[in-house]
Design a protein around this motif. Structure first.
Motif, PDB file in Angstrom:
ATOM      1  N   TYR A 429      71.041   4.871 -11.243  1.00 12.07           N
ATOM      2  CA  TYR A 429      70.064   3.960 -10.645  1.00 12.07           C
ATOM      3  C   TYR A 429      68.929   4.785 -10.053  1.00 12.07           C
ATOM      4  O   TYR A 429      68.817   4.959  -8.835  1.00 12.07           O
ATOM      5  N   THR A 430      68.106   5.359 -10.952  1.00 10.04           N
ATOM      6  CA  THR A 430      66.955   6.167 -10.509  1.00 10.04           C
ATOM      7  C   THR A 430      65.751   5.849 -11.393  1.00 10.04           C
ATOM      8  O   THR A 430      65.903   5.457 -12.559  1.00 10.04           O
ATOM      9  N   ALA A 431      64.561   6.080 -10.813  1.00 12.44           N
ATOM     10  CA  ALA A 431      63.338   5.865 -11.589  1.00 12.44           C
ATOM     11  C   ALA A 431      63.283   6.835 -12.768  1.00 12.44           C
ATOM     12  O   ALA A 431      62.788   6.501 -13.852  1.00 12.44           O
ATOM     13  N   ALA A 432      63.816   8.058 -12.578  1.00 13.89           N
ATOM     14  CA  ALA A 432      63.791   9.056 -13.659  1.00 13.89           C
ATOM     15  C   ALA A 432      64.606   8.554 -14.858  1.00 13.89           C
ATOM     16  O   ALA A 432      64.173   8.684 -16.017  1.00 13.89           O
ATOM     17  N   SER A 433      65.779   7.975 -14.607  1.00 14.62           N
ATOM     18  CA  SER A 433      66.599   7.468 -15.719  1.00 14.62           C
ATOM     19  C   SER A 433      65.923   6.293 -16.410  1.00 14.62           C
ATOM     20  O   SER A 433      65.970   6.166 -17.640  1.00 14.62           O
ATOM     21  N   LEU A 434      65.313   5.449 -15.596  1.00 18.70           N
ATOM     22  CA  LEU A 434      64.590   4.319 -16.181  1.00 18.70           C
ATOM     23  C   LEU A 434      63.469   4.835 -17.088  1.00 18.70           C
ATOM     24  O   LEU A 434      63.301   4.359 -18.225  1.00 18.70           O
ATOM     25  N   LEU A 435      62.729   5.840 -16.614  1.00 16.96           N
ATOM     26  CA  LEU A 435      61.633   6.397 -17.424  1.00 16.96           C
ATOM     27  C   LEU A 435      62.150   7.041 -18.705  1.00 16.96           C
ATOM     28  O   LEU A 435      61.546   6.899 -19.770  1.00 16.96           O
ATOM     29  N   ASP A 436      63.283   7.729 -18.597  1.00 18.15           N
ATOM     30  CA  ASP A 436      63.866   8.335 -19.806  1.00 18.15           C
ATOM     31  C   ASP A 436      64.161   7.267 -20.852  1.00 18.15           C
ATOM     32  O   ASP A 436      63.887   7.450 -22.046  1.00 18.15           O
ATOM     33  N   ALA A 437      64.752   6.154 -20.387  1.00 19.89           N
ATOM     34  CA  ALA A 437      65.087   5.077 -21.329  1.00 19.89           C
ATOM     35  C   ALA A 437      63.808   4.518 -21.956  1.00 19.89           C
ATOM     36  O   ALA A 437      63.749   4.252 -23.161  1.00 19.89           O
ATOM     37  N   LEU A 438      62.767   4.358 -21.136  1.00 15.69           N
ATOM     38  CA  LEU A 438      61.507   3.835 -21.670  1.00 15.69           C
ATOM     39  C   LEU A 438      60.911   4.801 -22.690  1.00 15.69           C
ATOM     40  O   LEU A 438      60.391   4.391 -23.732  1.00 15.69           O
ATOM     41  N   LYS A 439      61.015   6.100 -22.404  1.00 12.92           N
ATOM     42  CA  LYS A 439      60.459   7.082 -23.346  1.00 12.92           C
ATOM     43  C   LYS A 439      61.222   7.030 -24.675  1.00 12.92           C
ATOM     44  O   LYS A 439      60.624   7.157 -25.741  1.00 12.92           O
ATOM     45  N   ARG A 440      62.533   6.855 -24.609  1.00 13.87           N
ATOM     46  CA  ARG A 440      63.301   6.713 -25.861  1.00 13.87           C
ATOM     47  C   ARG A 440      62.804   5.482 -26.623  1.00 13.87           C
ATOM     48  O   ARG A 440      62.687   5.483 -27.845  1.00 13.87           O
ATOM     49  N   ALA A 441      62.509   4.429 -25.847  1.00 17.14           N
ATOM     50  CA  ALA A 441      62.020   3.198 -26.478  1.00 17.14           C
ATOM     51  C   ALA A 441      60.659   3.441 -27.145  1.00 17.14           C
ATOM     52  O   ALA A 441      60.412   2.990 -28.266  1.00 17.14           O
ATOM     53  N   PHE A 442      59.788   4.203 -26.473  1.00 14.44           N
ATOM     54  CA  PHE A 442      58.445   4.449 -27.036  1.00 14.44           C
ATOM     55  C   PHE A 442      58.542   5.263 -28.331  1.00 14.44           C
ATOM     56  O   PHE A 442      57.726   5.113 -29.225  1.00 14.44           O
ATOM     57  N   CYS A 443      59.537   6.159 -28.399  1.00 16.09           N
ATOM     58  CA  CYS A 443      59.714   6.945 -29.636  1.00 16.09           C
ATOM     59  C   CYS A 443      60.010   6.014 -30.805  1.00 16.09           C
ATOM     60  O   CYS A 443      59.477   6.181 -31.908  1.00 16.09           O
ATOM     61  N   VAL A 444      60.864   5.026 -30.560  1.00 14.55           N
ATOM     62  CA  VAL A 444      61.178   4.077 -31.634  1.00 14.55           C
ATOM     63  C   VAL A 444      59.946   3.228 -31.945  1.00 14.55           C
ATOM     64  O   VAL A 444      59.651   2.942 -33.113  1.00 14.55           O
ATOM     65  N   TYR A 445      59.207   2.888 -30.894  1.00 17.06           N
ATOM     66  CA  TYR A 445      57.994   2.076 -31.107  1.00 17.06           C
ATOM     67  C   TYR A 445      57.029   2.784 -32.049  1.00 17.06           C
ATOM     68  O   TYR A 445      56.334   2.151 -32.853  1.00 17.06           O
ATOM     69  N   ALA A 446      57.004   4.116 -31.941  1.00 15.74           N
ATOM     70  CA  ALA A 446      56.064   4.896 -32.767  1.00 15.74           C
ATOM     71  C   ALA A 446      56.458   4.911 -34.239  1.00 15.74           C
ATOM     72  O   ALA A 446      55.696   5.384 -35.082  1.00 15.74           O
ATOM     73  N   ASP A 447      57.628   4.429 -34.570  1.00 16.00           N
ATOM     74  CA  ASP A 447      58.091   4.397 -35.960  1.00 16.00           C
ATOM     75  C   ASP A 447      58.302   2.924 -36.355  1.00 16.00           C
ATOM     76  O   ASP A 447      59.384   2.361 -36.149  1.00 16.00           O
ATOM     77  N   PRO A 448      57.261   2.276 -36.898  1.00 17.39           N
ATOM     78  CA  PRO A 448      57.334   0.819 -37.118  1.00 17.39           C
ATOM     79  C   PRO A 448      58.536   0.380 -37.955  1.00 17.39           C
ATOM     80  O   PRO A 448      59.127  -0.677 -37.673  1.00 17.39           O
ATOM     81  N   GLY A 449      58.926   1.180 -38.921  1.00 26.01           N
ATOM     82  CA  GLY A 449      60.072   0.791 -39.758  1.00 26.01           C
ATOM     83  C   GLY A 449      61.341   0.727 -38.920  1.00 26.01           C
ATOM     84  O   GLY A 449      62.142  -0.214 -39.026  1.00 26.01           O
ATOM     85  N   MET A 450      61.506   1.750 -38.082  1.00 22.48           N
ATOM     86  CA  MET A 450      62.705   1.813 -37.259  1.00 22.48           C
ATOM     87  C   MET A 450      62.703   0.660 -36.238  1.00 22.48           C
ATOM     88  O   MET A 450      63.729   0.048 -35.962  1.00 22.48           O
ATOM     89  N   LEU A 451      61.513   0.388 -35.712  1.00 22.28           N
ATOM     90  CA  LEU A 451      61.390  -0.689 -34.721  1.00 22.28           C
ATOM     91  C   LEU A 451      61.740  -2.046 -35.346  1.00 22.28           C
ATOM     92  O   LEU A 451      62.518  -2.823 -34.791  1.00 22.28           O
TER      93      LEU A 451
END
Ligand code: ADP
Length: 485
Positions: A429-451
């Motif tokens: 329960y930390t902002a750092a963990s939340l940001l890590d999860a969001l960054k993983r999400a953005f990586c998938v966002y950058a690959d439209p097929g995977m998204l």
């Protein structure tokens, strides 16, 4: 099976939270399945305006509450929904309290309601196989069945199940309220319904119901631990063998992107073109006009939530500086605690280009966010079940959520090599963990097929009420076996 759903609220009559969805949906599903199910609710002021033709059953109720008798009557919809009418207690603008605090006579109100449930069954001649109680407001029902109604042949075959929707709400009242319930002081002990010098209505149900459940398997385990137990984990550990986890469902007619009339365009997993239209509408509403390319490039993260401590808003606020370097839009719709209204308002001003906040309860905008968002954020401290993530999955908004309670049970974490998963989970329960999860999400966002593949997996999940209702029927049978053993 003769089933009584005894609840303080239920859709479509009156709702403040997820409990109302569960109670309303179960009655509907059971009746579709051919079960003999009735629903008993308090007749709040809001009920009078939502039920077009309330009928009088002619039944009058006289119930001792403390040193006096309180009078009420039983109304109904002419079919299978009964409303306990008592203007003194229920003809009020809100259900449990105003923004300044709970109603001071809640102990008396829900003592009355709990006994009225049992009296109503008797008076309408409905001898239940099971009374399914929901939360502290009906916690006294199993206690009364084991005490005042203990020798009553009318209820000799009646088993009880108590569902805990959120252990954070227990119905705790000062000891001076104890006489309201008209039971002996010998119950006012730590083994009974005393709780740190107070009386606890939920505890009354936890120690006397034949079986207990909560609204996800993970939450059923979590609440046995002090971090999640709100002081009742010890009581629950004693009943661990009787405690089940049953996930809630969502109303698949209300929440269906194929048919949703509140959306600018409808869509399905096979044809996602409409989702892009919904995204554009949401984007232009909150971020102003922009060119197609930049809308496509910029992920929208949605939140639709009660603004309460439970929902992890402090993490969101702490994470905003870390989110600033990314080109993303965060769209928040919520209502609740004043301090979050203020803090989110300030954040929306400071991060004008990235954050928009709408304070209020807005059904249409909620639909628009589920449909238009790429990601849906639920960083809850704890989450008994959670409906938001299930709706988000159905609308193809990928959840980014804390790994707790029902979120754990409904979201599969993305695995980059296997290319499996329906969302992004984080544990600390930390902002750092939340940001890590969001960054993983953005990586998938950058690959439209995977998204797109992930969106399709998300939209294929089954959260129907039929599945939950079947599980409840199984647990009712277990409760009856336990009772008659
Ligand atoms: P909880 O019951 O703890 O509030 P859930 O995720 O189980 O949380 O359910 C919340 C439900 O209420 C969801 O259907 C969500 O869309 C809806 N909701 C919450 N806040 C709002 C709001 N401000 N406007 C519209 N709908 C909301």
């Amino acid at each position: 099976m003769r089933i009584v759903i005894a609840a303080p609220e239920a859709v479509p009559y009156v709702k403040t939270g997820g409990l109302a969805d569960v109670a309303g949906a179960l009655v509907k599903e059971f009746r579709k399945m051919g079960e003999d199910a009735i629903l008993i609710l308090p007749c709040y002021r809001a009920v009078r305006s939502s039920v077009a033709h309330l009928k009088d059953t002619g039944i009058r109720l006289q119930i001792p509450v403390g040193g006096r008798d309180v009078y009420g009557s039983l109304l109904w919809d002419g079919a299978h929904v009964f409303f306990v009418d008592c203007p003194e207690f229920f003809d009020r603008p809100e259900l449990y309290g105003t923004p300044t605090g709970d109603y001071g006579d809640n102990a008396a109100r829900f003592t009355f309601f709990s006994r009225a449930i049992l009296e109503s069954c008797r008076r309408i001649g409905f001898s239940p196989d099971i009374i399914h109680c929901h939360d502290w407001q009906t916690g006294l029902v199993p206690l009364y069945l084991k005490t005042i109604y203990g020798g009553d042949p009318f209820f000799s075959a009646t088993a009880t199940l108590l569902t805990i929707h959120n252990l954070g709400y227990q119905g705790v009242f000062p000891a001076s309220d104890f006489p309201n319930i008209n039971l002996g002081w010998e119950l006012f002990t730590p083994e009974g319904i005393e709780f740190y010098g107070n009386v606890n209505f939920l505890k009354a149900g936890l120690i006397t119901a034949d079986l207990l459940n909560t609204v996800s398997e993970t939450y059923a385990k979590e609440i046995l631990r002090p971090e999640f137990g709100f002081g009742l984990d010890g009581v629950l550990r004693k009943r661990a063998e009787d405690l089940y986890g049953i996930l809630n469902g969502i109303d698949e007619e209300e929440w269906n992107p194929r048919t949703d009339s509140l959306l600018p365009s409808r869509y399905s997993a096979d044809d996602l073109a409409g989702k892009a239209v919904c995204k554009k509408a949401l984007f232009t509403r909150f971020a102003g006009m922009d060119d197609e390319a930049s809308i496509e490039r910029t992920p929208i993260i949605g939140m639709v939530t009660r603004l309460s401590e439970q929902k992890g808003l402090d993490l969101v606020l702490q994470a905003l500086p870390g989110l600033a370097p990314f080109d993303v839009k965060l769209v928040i719709l919520g209502k609740g605690d004043e301090r979050f209204h203020r803090a989110l308002g300030e954040a929306a001003t400071r991060y004008r280009n990235a954050v928009s906040v709408t304070i209020g309860f807005d059904e249409a905008l909620a639909h628009g966010i589920y449909a238009g968002a790429d990601f849906f954020l639920m960083p809850s401290r704890y989450e008994p079940c959670g409906l938001g993530q299930m709706i988000a999955l159905r609308y193809g908004a990928i959840p980014v959520a804390r790994n707790t309670g029902g979120l754990t049970d409904t979201i599969e974490d993305f695995h980059p090599l296997a290319r499996t998963g329906t969302g992004f989970l984080f544990s600390d329960y930390t902002a750092a963990s939340l940001l890590d999860a969001l960054k993983r999400a953005f990586c998938v966002y950058a690959d439209p097929g995977m998204l797109t593949a992930m969106v399709r997996r998300a939209m294929a999940q089954d959260f129907s009420w039929k599945r939950s209702a079947r599980r409840y029927l199984d647990v009712y049978r277990l409760a009856r076996n336990k009772k008659t053993r």
